[in-house]
Design an enzyme around this catalytic site. Structure first.
Site, short mmCIF file in Angstrom:
data_model
loop_
_atom_site.label_atom_id
_atom_site.label_comp_id
_atom_site.label_asym_id
_atom_site.label_seq_id
_atom_site.Cartn_x
_atom_site.Cartn_y
_atom_site.Cartn_z
N GLU A 183 44.46 45.39 10.11
CA GLU A 183 44.35 44.14 10.76
C GLU A 183 45.47 43.43 11.42
OE1 GLU A 183 44.05 39.90 8.95
OE2 GLU A 183 43.13 41.12 7.55
N LYS B 231 36.98 36.73 1.31
CA LYS B 231 38.34 37.08 1.20
C LYS B 231 39.08 35.86 0.20
CE LYS B 231 41.39 35.86 4.52
NZ LYS B 231 42.17 35.74 5.45
#
Length: 209
Positions: free
Chosen positions: A44, A133
């Site tokens: 990411e 998350k």
């Protein structure tokens, strides 16, 4: 393949996400190589990094299907399209912004929004989140996650992000976390590829410690 199935494919290989905040396009491929060699297959690039879309484009072209490449710190639906155009396939946001989540789902990408409370988690799931998350995880505990999973819909996947180290993953896994996002513990701006490789290997080893 659905977004959830696509994500699961990579999580089955390694349930870790390398967050390379601060990486530059000149470094991106070398750092990506180190992450992949270390055993991590999801990377990411936060959008508050230098020229992040270029780094995402370079990583996506270099690794193809061998890595899941995407963006973090995605704050607007316009950024979702920009990441998709650059070749990114996972959108990670720090909050449960329903516009970003919905735009991600509509674009056929993986949506992984941040949440901290059950209310935020339910809102994210209703908007189409693929996985959640828990962020910042250092502000919670594995017991908090276990309690949240007891009321969230069966099959909800939660990754713990923030404060994760190679030696503290086991309690989170036992509480029901399906994986982890690794930030400054894995990579800091300007860090060498060799150091990144060593840290990646340490985290992968920590999964079975």
């Amino acid at each position: 393949m659905s977004a959830k199935d696509l994500l699961q494919r990579y999580l089955d290989e390694c349930p870790l996400v390398a967050i390379v905040r601060g990486v530059t396009p000149d470094e991106a491929e070398a750092i990506g190589d180190a992450v992949r060699e270390g055993g991590i297959c999801i990377i990411e690039v936060p959008l508050n990094s230098p020229d992040p879309l270029r780094s995402i484009e370079l990583l996506a072209k270099r690794f193809g299907d061998s890595m899941l490449v995407g963006a973090g710190t995605v704050l607007t639906k316009e950024q979702v399209q920009q990441v998709k155009d650059a070749g990114g396939r996972i959108i990670v946001s720090p909050d449960s912004n329903v516009e970003v989540i919905s735009a991600t789902a509509q674009a056929g990408l993986i949506s992984s929004p941040g949440y901290f409370t059950p209310s935020e988690a339910f809102a994210a799931l209703r908007a189409g989140a693929t996985t959640l998350k828990l962020f910042p995880a250092e502000g919670a505990t594995p017991a908090v996650l276990k309690a949240q999973l007891a009321v969230l819909p069966r099959g909800t996947q939660v990754m713990a992000v923030g404060g994760i180290k190679p030696d503290n993953m086991r309690p989170w896994l036992e509480a029901g976390a399906i994986g982890f996002g690794l930030g400054s513990g894995l990579y800091k701006a300007g860090q060498s590829a060799a150091d990144t490789l060593a840290k990646a290997r340490a985290y992968v080893a920590g999964l079975t410690a």
